[in-house]
Motif scaffolding. Sequence first.
Motif, PDB file in Angstrom:
ATOM      1  N   GLN A 158      40.420  50.962  54.438  1.00  0.00           N
ATOM      2  CA  GLN A 158      38.999  51.325  54.319  1.00  0.00           C
ATOM      3  C   GLN A 158      38.728  52.090  53.031  1.00  0.00           C
ATOM      4  OE1 GLN A 158      38.599  53.365  58.114  1.00  0.00           O
ATOM      5  NE2 GLN A 158      37.356  51.684  58.960  1.00  0.00           N
ATOM      6  N   GLU A 163      31.610  51.679  49.190  1.00  0.00           N
ATOM      7  CA  GLU A 163      30.808  52.414  50.159  1.00  0.00           C
ATOM      8  C   GLU A 163      29.583  51.629  50.607  1.00  0.00           C
ATOM      9  OE1 GLU A 163      29.866  56.220  48.628  1.00  0.00           O
ATOM     10  OE2 GLU A 163      31.962  56.903  48.488  1.00  0.00           O
ATOM     11  N   GLY A 165      29.384  48.687  51.651  1.00  0.00           N
ATOM     12  CA  GLY A 165      29.681  47.646  52.621  1.00  0.00           C
ATOM     13  C   GLY A 165      30.050  46.317  52.014  1.00  0.00           C
ATOM     14  N   THR A 167      32.533  43.514  49.804  1.00  0.00           N
ATOM     15  CA  THR A 167      33.847  42.919  50.038  1.00  0.00           C
ATOM     16  C   THR A 167      34.792  43.249  48.900  1.00  0.00           C
ATOM     17  OG1 THR A 167      32.885  41.096  51.297  1.00  0.00           O
ATOM     18  CG2 THR A 167      35.070  40.737  50.374  1.00  0.00           C
ATOM     19  N   SER A 537      37.527  47.029  63.277  1.00  0.00           N
ATOM     20  CA  SER A 537      36.690  47.645  62.245  1.00  0.00           C
ATOM     21  C   SER A 537      36.537  46.814  60.973  1.00  0.00           C
ATOM     22  CB  SER A 537      37.281  49.014  61.860  1.00  0.00           C
ATOM     23  OG  SER A 537      37.327  49.878  62.982  1.00  0.00           O
ATOM     24  N   ARG A 584      36.095  43.341  54.314  1.00  0.00           N
ATOM     25  CA  ARG A 584      34.912  44.201  54.361  1.00  0.00           C
ATOM     26  C   ARG A 584      34.824  44.822  55.744  1.00  0.00           C
ATOM     27  NH1 ARG A 584      31.466  41.547  57.594  1.00  0.00           N
ATOM     28  NH2 ARG A 584      31.307  39.252  57.475  1.00  0.00           N
ATOM     29  N   ALA A 585      33.901  45.776  55.896  1.00  0.00           N
ATOM     30  CA  ALA A 585      33.683  46.388  57.206  1.00  0.00           C
ATOM     31  C   ALA A 585      33.071  45.360  58.148  1.00  0.00           C
ATOM     32  CB  ALA A 585      32.766  47.593  57.081  1.00  0.00           C
ATOM     33  N   ARG A 587      30.669  43.747  60.904  1.00  0.00           N
ATOM     34  CA  ARG A 587      29.248  43.897  61.204  1.00  0.00           C
ATOM     35  C   ARG A 587      28.961  43.378  62.619  1.00  0.00           C
ATOM     36  NH1 ARG A 587      28.061  40.588  55.676  1.00  0.00           N
ATOM     37  NH2 ARG A 587      28.728  42.201  54.175  1.00  0.00           N
TER      38      ARG A 587
END
Length: 592
Positions: A158, A163, A165, A167, A537, A584-585, A587
Amino acid sequence: MTLVVWIGTLLGAFVLWQLVGRRSAPNGLATVAGPQRERWLTGNFHRLFKDGLEYNLGLIRQYGGVVKVYGPLGAQQLLVSDPRALHHVVVKDQDVYHETDMFLMTNHLIFGEGLIATVGEQHKKQRKMLNPVFSLANMRAVLPTVAPIANKLLERIQAQLSEGGGTAEIDVLPWAGRVTMDLLGGAVLGISLDALDPEKTKEHALTIRKVSRAALKVLVLRPFIPMAVRNFSLYWRNKMVDWLPWPALREMRELSRTLDRCARNVFHEKKDELENGITNDYDGPRRSLMTIMLEANQSGSEKERLTDEELIGQINTLLIGGDTVTTAVARVFWILAREQGAQARLRSEIKKAKMAIAVDDGVEDEWEKVPLSYDTLVSLPYLDAVVRETLRLYPPTSLINRVATKDAVLPLQDPIRTTAGEETTAVHVPAGTNIIISILGSNHNKRIWGDDADQWRPERWLTASGERIGWGKNVDLAFDDDAEGHVAEGTPGYRNGVKYPGVYATMMTFLGGSRACIGFKFAEMELKQVLATLISSLHFSLPSATNEDGVRKEIYWRMDGLQVPVVLPPHGDGKSPSVPLDVRAARETDFL
């Protein structure tokens, strides 16, 4: 003396050694069919190990479950994938088919007197003491150590994401290696190797990670090891290493010495803690398998106890197993990046399991951080199916060797055709014959696994309603079971009364019998924990980078005995191990 002269001398000695050996072991494989010998020096052997996926499977499709192949200098060997034949090799007649001297002596020199370097009564004694150490109860005991290490890996990845969001392309292979090393250090040895902190990684972890790469550099010398060990003292073997113009050989010796020193430090540290009544392993009062092993050894009878040298030998033996888990971790994330539907289904299953706990604890907004118990983790149907199918289709190790210690007969499940075109249901195996167990061929056998055996399809492990097929002992064997009567007809890997003798769902990934991989339950647990932690996550996809010509970056997995992922030209050199994925985070739209 020049390098060319040295190599010529070694080859001459090897030729003489082979010729003498053949006089006492006449060829009895003349009727077994197989491909023509391709090279006078390496036979067909190089084809099995050098990007050999299609070559291995092609031989089995053409010739059947037992194939004659040519090894170095024309030595005739058997490539075996027939289920009944393998039952005899690894279970019924395992006292006939032993690990090769080359394998045993190499492991003894590098890792000490551990499981992979011993045979006979010594090996049986070690297995008897160590089997209970890897029990399900002890897996439950070490999971609280595994989970925080997986969480630390998540934090490290992470930290590399933007920051906003967006990739980022991240090579997951080195991270897989680092987390595997820390999991083994923490849960198995009870020490911190700091592999997830590249600037603080301990010498022990750095050395283990170098061993496999260094061993490949001296692979050509492995056949000479038994001859050298039997005929020369340690003093003269060291002199030869000093004299030979082979820097990689000296590097291997230094790595071995470092591993021995580090293992002894760990052993004495843990032994002192036990004698002084200190029960804490690293990072708090958690249990490690090393502590459990020492306690079990101390409580055993004098006759059953392992010596200090045997216990020290287990340490690096257990650590080196991390190499295979590393590739399995990287492979499953690559598959999920390719199979977006499977990734979404897995993420949703994990969320459901964590959310059930989070609701009870009143922390729904932080469900991703909720730890799963061991029993919940290992019983999630789709997670289990994803792990099993990945380990079946892509076994980290594709081939394992055995040698026949006396004349024997291999009965076959399916008949093969001899060189004369006649069908036979048994193969005579002369003493001294090398048996190559084809894990890859076994796991791809369409008679056992179905016509889609070459496809990644986790649904084969599930019922139509999404439940697991064959829970518990119907899927995995207890150590030292003989694989008889535990698997129900219709269970994956068992068709029409035919199955393989593997300990893990009948597949041969972790072998079977008394020399099956002792840590397969730990490997399964760490793989599932890393998956459950990261998929909750993060979202993974195949690399999107393109060059100026619009060519997209492509990852290719070579099967060189071990799996070797590389990036193809023009983005990579096709040689250096790497698994770059877009990360990436996660969604809301990434869940079902």
